[in-house]
Scaffold this motif. Structure first.
Motif, PDB file in Angstrom:
ATOM      1  N   SER A 161      75.590   0.727  23.883  1.00  0.00           N
ATOM      2  CA  SER A 161      76.616   1.292  23.938  1.00  0.00           C
ATOM      3  C   SER A 161      76.869   2.336  25.333  1.00  0.00           C
ATOM      4  O   SER A 161      77.638   3.110  25.483  1.00  0.00           O
ATOM      5  N   GLY A 162      75.879   2.046  26.202  1.00  0.00           N
ATOM      6  CA  GLY A 162      75.715   2.936  27.301  1.00  0.00           C
ATOM      7  C   GLY A 162      75.376   4.063  27.197  1.00  0.00           C
ATOM      8  O   GLY A 162      75.295   4.989  28.295  1.00  0.00           O
ATOM      9  N   LYS A 163      74.752   4.600  26.408  1.00  0.00           N
ATOM     10  CA  LYS A 163      74.192   5.843  26.108  1.00  0.00           C
ATOM     11  C   LYS A 163      72.859   5.846  26.891  1.00  0.00           C
ATOM     12  O   LYS A 163      72.072   4.892  27.136  1.00  0.00           O
ATOM     13  N   PRO A 164      72.294   7.371  27.160  1.00  0.00           N
ATOM     14  CA  PRO A 164      70.834   7.437  27.924  1.00  0.00           C
ATOM     15  C   PRO A 164      69.852   6.792  27.103  1.00  0.00           C
ATOM     16  O   PRO A 164      69.892   7.172  25.837  1.00  0.00           O
ATOM     17  N   LEU A 165      68.936   6.155  27.574  1.00  0.00           N
ATOM     18  CA  LEU A 165      67.826   5.640  26.766  1.00  0.00           C
ATOM     19  C   LEU A 165      66.749   6.579  27.048  1.00  0.00           C
ATOM     20  O   LEU A 165      65.997   6.609  28.361  1.00  0.00           O
ATOM     21  N   GLU A 166      66.388   7.654  26.330  1.00  0.00           N
ATOM     22  CA  GLU A 166      65.317   8.352  26.344  1.00  0.00           C
ATOM     23  C   GLU A 166      64.008   7.953  25.757  1.00  0.00           C
ATOM     24  O   GLU A 166      63.962   8.053  24.613  1.00  0.00           O
ATOM     25  N   ILE A 167      62.847   7.837  26.574  1.00  0.00           N
ATOM     26  CA  ILE A 167      61.618   7.314  26.363  1.00  0.00           C
ATOM     27  C   ILE A 167      60.739   8.340  26.364  1.00  0.00           C
ATOM     28  O   ILE A 167      60.513   8.872  27.398  1.00  0.00           O
ATOM     29  N   LEU A 168      60.007   8.633  25.319  1.00  0.00           N
ATOM     30  CA  LEU A 168      58.790   9.678  25.400  1.00  0.00           C
ATOM     31  C   LEU A 168      57.515   9.054  25.160  1.00  0.00           C
ATOM     32  O   LEU A 168      57.184   8.278  24.214  1.00  0.00           O
ATOM     33  N   VAL A 169      56.534   9.160  26.287  1.00  0.00           N
ATOM     34  CA  VAL A 169      55.395   8.507  25.988  1.00  0.00           C
ATOM     35  C   VAL A 169      54.370   9.609  25.702  1.00  0.00           C
ATOM     36  O   VAL A 169      54.250  10.490  26.469  1.00  0.00           O
ATOM     37  N   VAL A 170      53.864   9.464  24.598  1.00  0.00           N
ATOM     38  CA  VAL A 170      52.784  10.468  23.965  1.00  0.00           C
ATOM     39  C   VAL A 170      51.310   9.948  24.070  1.00  0.00           C
ATOM     40  O   VAL A 170      51.199   8.784  23.394  1.00  0.00           O
ATOM     41  N   GLY A 171      50.532  10.669  25.196  1.00  0.00           N
ATOM     42  CA  GLY A 171      49.290   9.837  25.103  1.00  0.00           C
ATOM     43  C   GLY A 171      48.270  10.877  25.598  1.00  0.00           C
ATOM     44  O   GLY A 171      48.353  11.934  25.216  1.00  0.00           O
TER      45      GLY A 171
ATOM     46  N   GLU B 119      54.022  12.856  27.510  1.00  0.00           N
ATOM     47  CA  GLU B 119      53.426  14.155  26.924  1.00  0.00           C
ATOM     48  C   GLU B 119      52.080  13.988  26.894  1.00  0.00           C
ATOM     49  O   GLU B 119      51.650  13.141  25.832  1.00  0.00           O
ATOM     50  N   ILE B 120      51.281  14.673  27.529  1.00  0.00           N
ATOM     51  CA  ILE B 120      49.834  14.425  27.685  1.00  0.00           C
ATOM     52  C   ILE B 120      49.125  15.449  26.367  1.00  0.00           C
ATOM     53  O   ILE B 120      49.459  16.439  26.229  1.00  0.00           O
ATOM     54  N   GLN B 121      48.499  14.835  25.477  1.00  0.00           N
ATOM     55  CA  GLN B 121      47.739  15.493  24.684  1.00  0.00           C
ATOM     56  C   GLN B 121      46.419  15.220  24.593  1.00  0.00           C
ATOM     57  O   GLN B 121      45.623  14.543  23.455  1.00  0.00           O
ATOM     58  N   SER B 122      45.724  15.707  25.482  1.00  0.00           N
ATOM     59  CA  SER B 122      44.305  15.265  25.850  1.00  0.00           C
ATOM     60  C   SER B 122      43.385  15.802  24.695  1.00  0.00           C
ATOM     61  O   SER B 122      43.652  16.934  24.308  1.00  0.00           O
ATOM     62  N   LYS B 123      42.342  14.952  24.469  1.00  0.00           N
ATOM     63  CA  LYS B 123      41.335  15.285  23.177  1.00  0.00           C
ATOM     64  C   LYS B 123      41.940  15.660  22.103  1.00  0.00           C
ATOM     65  O   LYS B 123      41.404  16.081  21.103  1.00  0.00           O
ATOM     66  N   LYS B 124      43.082  15.249  21.537  1.00  0.00           N
ATOM     67  CA  LYS B 124      43.739  15.561  20.457  1.00  0.00           C
ATOM     68  C   LYS B 124      43.581  14.086  19.472  1.00  0.00           C
ATOM     69  O   LYS B 124      43.841  13.117  19.922  1.00  0.00           O
ATOM     70  N   THR B 125      43.142  14.411  18.000  1.00  0.00           N
ATOM     71  CA  THR B 125      43.232  13.284  17.213  1.00  0.00           C
ATOM     72  C   THR B 125      44.616  12.855  16.699  1.00  0.00           C
ATOM     73  O   THR B 125      45.474  13.542  17.125  1.00  0.00           O
ATOM     74  N   ALA B 126      44.530  11.831  16.163  1.00  0.00           N
ATOM     75  CA  ALA B 126      45.785  11.272  15.514  1.00  0.00           C
ATOM     76  C   ALA B 126      46.583  12.634  14.816  1.00  0.00           C
ATOM     77  O   ALA B 126      47.828  12.761  14.904  1.00  0.00           O
ATOM     78  N   GLU B 127      45.754  13.229  13.959  1.00  0.00           N
ATOM     79  CA  GLU B 127      46.194  14.349  13.173  1.00  0.00           C
ATOM     80  C   GLU B 127      46.830  15.525  13.835  1.00  0.00           C
ATOM     81  O   GLU B 127      47.844  15.968  13.561  1.00  0.00           O
ATOM     82  N   GLU B 128      45.944  15.672  14.869  1.00  0.00           N
ATOM     83  CA  GLU B 128      46.416  16.823  15.774  1.00  0.00           C
ATOM     84  C   GLU B 128      47.538  16.644  16.488  1.00  0.00           C
ATOM     85  O   GLU B 128      48.636  17.438  16.710  1.00  0.00           O
TER      86      GLU B 128
ATOM     87  N   GLN C 110      50.385   6.718  21.878  1.00  0.00           N
ATOM     88  CA  GLN C 110      49.193   6.022  22.422  1.00  0.00           C
ATOM     89  C   GLN C 110      48.077   6.848  21.654  1.00  0.00           C
ATOM     90  O   GLN C 110      47.980   8.036  22.055  1.00  0.00           O
ATOM     91  N   THR C 111      47.379   6.298  20.558  1.00  0.00           N
ATOM     92  CA  THR C 111      46.411   6.852  19.926  1.00  0.00           C
ATOM     93  C   THR C 111      45.220   5.917  19.345  1.00  0.00           C
ATOM     94  O   THR C 111      45.465   4.965  19.526  1.00  0.00           O
ATOM     95  N   GLY C 112      44.099   6.639  19.009  1.00  0.00           N
ATOM     96  CA  GLY C 112      43.095   6.177  18.471  1.00  0.00           C
ATOM     97  C   GLY C 112      41.842   6.275  18.912  1.00  0.00           C
ATOM     98  O   GLY C 112      40.563   6.237  18.429  1.00  0.00           O
ATOM     99  N   THR C 113      41.787   6.545  20.454  1.00  0.00           N
ATOM    100  CA  THR C 113      40.549   6.693  21.127  1.00  0.00           C
ATOM    101  C   THR C 113      39.896   8.055  20.781  1.00  0.00           C
ATOM    102  O   THR C 113      38.544   7.809  20.494  1.00  0.00           O
ATOM    103  N   VAL C 114      40.211   9.127  20.824  1.00  0.00           N
ATOM    104  CA  VAL C 114      39.835  10.202  20.207  1.00  0.00           C
ATOM    105  C   VAL C 114      39.058  10.351  18.960  1.00  0.00           C
ATOM    106  O   VAL C 114      38.133  10.635  18.413  1.00  0.00           O
ATOM    107  N   ASP C 115      39.824   9.694  17.934  1.00  0.00           N
ATOM    108  CA  ASP C 115      39.522   9.541  16.571  1.00  0.00           C
ATOM    109  C   ASP C 115      38.124   8.716  16.468  1.00  0.00           C
ATOM    110  O   ASP C 115      37.099   8.816  15.796  1.00  0.00           O
ATOM    111  N   ALA C 116      38.171   7.607  17.403  1.00  0.00           N
ATOM    112  CA  ALA C 116      36.898   6.646  17.370  1.00  0.00           C
ATOM    113  C   ALA C 116      35.841   7.419  17.761  1.00  0.00           C
ATOM    114  O   ALA C 116      34.833   7.253  17.364  1.00  0.00           O
ATOM    115  N   MET C 117      36.082   8.113  19.174  1.00  0.00           N
ATOM    116  CA  MET C 117      34.939   8.655  19.515  1.00  0.00           C
ATOM    117  C   MET C 117      34.383   9.945  18.558  1.00  0.00           C
ATOM    118  O   MET C 117      33.008  10.164  18.398  1.00  0.00           O
ATOM    119  N   ARG C 118      35.203  10.572  17.932  1.00  0.00           N
ATOM    120  CA  ARG C 118      34.684  11.687  16.846  1.00  0.00           C
ATOM    121  C   ARG C 118      34.478  11.205  15.502  1.00  0.00           C
ATOM    122  O   ARG C 118      33.820  11.838  14.624  1.00  0.00           O
TER     123      ARG C 118
END
Length: 259
Positions: A59-69, A106-115, A135-143
């Motif tokens: 439809s030619g609308k803006p494509l807004e992509i948010l990366v959470v990692g 959106e950088i969410q350093s050291k946050k678990t999936a729940e956080e 992008q998720t799972g690394t912090v949960d695995a480490m903890r």
């Protein structure tokens, strides 16, 4: 070894994230794609779809992509070379109109999936993205978060994102040969697959891509001495792969792509 030390090792190798091809199984390569960025076709496709992305583009609308990692989403002192920036550049090349594509991080350093999931309602109210790549799972695995609790948190996060009106792509853990024996990642990989299947959303298998590259010697993910230049090359490949993955999952045909 403490979780903070593991995190630093993983983030060190995390910039070295990318995919590769196997003989006879590579997807057709765009002439502009470096040979090292070629991928097995099954890693670039998904049976799940991105209907809101498709609607926006058609439809030619803006494509807004948010990366959470996490911190590995960026390259220090070289943000334009990070995989979200490279994905944006490739999507601008692929899609029309190019000026309607925008990727934010959106950088969410050291946050678990729940956080992280606990921030999604307010985050989407502010950003209003068409697509969220989580992008998720690394912090949960480490903890060593209980895998069932991890799956529940990812489910809650996906539901919150979908209720806010966004398409969702899950991205799994980084592969790092330096930390593979230090943390147990299979339960978290498996639970991300379960959530993706249950909610019929695409899963970008970053872990499999990176492990293939490491095993086949495309990039040396073990040796940190290669520095930022290697990180730039693999982020470029990852951004290209993610852009193609989004185009495929949205079923965008030639009419929506610039030739």
């Amino acid at each position: 070894m403490k979780a903070e030390v593991l995190l630093s090792l993983i983030l060190l190798c995390g910039g070295l994230a990318a995919p590769q091809a196997r003989a006879g199984d590579a997807a057709p390569a765009d002439p502009a794609v470096p040979p090292a960025c070629e991928l097995p076709s099954y890693l670039l496709t998904s049976e799940s779809q991105l209907p809101k992305v498709a609607e926006a583009v058609k439809s030619g609308k803006p494509l807004e992509i948010l990366v959470v990692g996490t911190g590995s989403t960026r390259i220090q002192a070289s943000e334009d070379a990070s995989y979200p920036a490279r994905m944006q550049a490739i999507l601008k090349e692929k899609l029309a109109p190019a000026e309607a594509v925008h990727v934010s991080v959106e950088i969410q350093s050291k946050k678990t999936a729940e956080e992280a999931a606990g921030t999604f309602v307010k985050l989407l109210e502010a950003k209003r993205p068409t697509l969220v790549i989580w992008q998720t799972g690394t912090v949960d695995a480490m903890r060593s978060i209980d895998p069932d609790d991890f799956r529940g948190a990812v489910t809650d996060g996906v539901v919150a994102l979908q209720q806010a009106g966004a398409d969702v792509v899950l991205m799994n853990l980084q592969y790092s040969p330096r930390t593979e024996t230090m943390i147990s990642v299979p339960p978290y990989l498996d639970n991300l697959k379960v959530v993706a299947q249950e909610h019929d959303i695409p899963l970008f298998d970053r872990f499999a891509m990176m492990r293939q590259w490491s095993d086949q010697g495309q990039f040396d993910l073990f040796n940190p001495a290669h520095g930022p230049e290697l990180a730039k090359r693999v982020h470029d490949c990852l951004g290209r792969a993610l852009a193609q993955f989004v185009v495929d999952a949205a079923h965008l045909g030639p009419a929506q792509q610039q030739n």
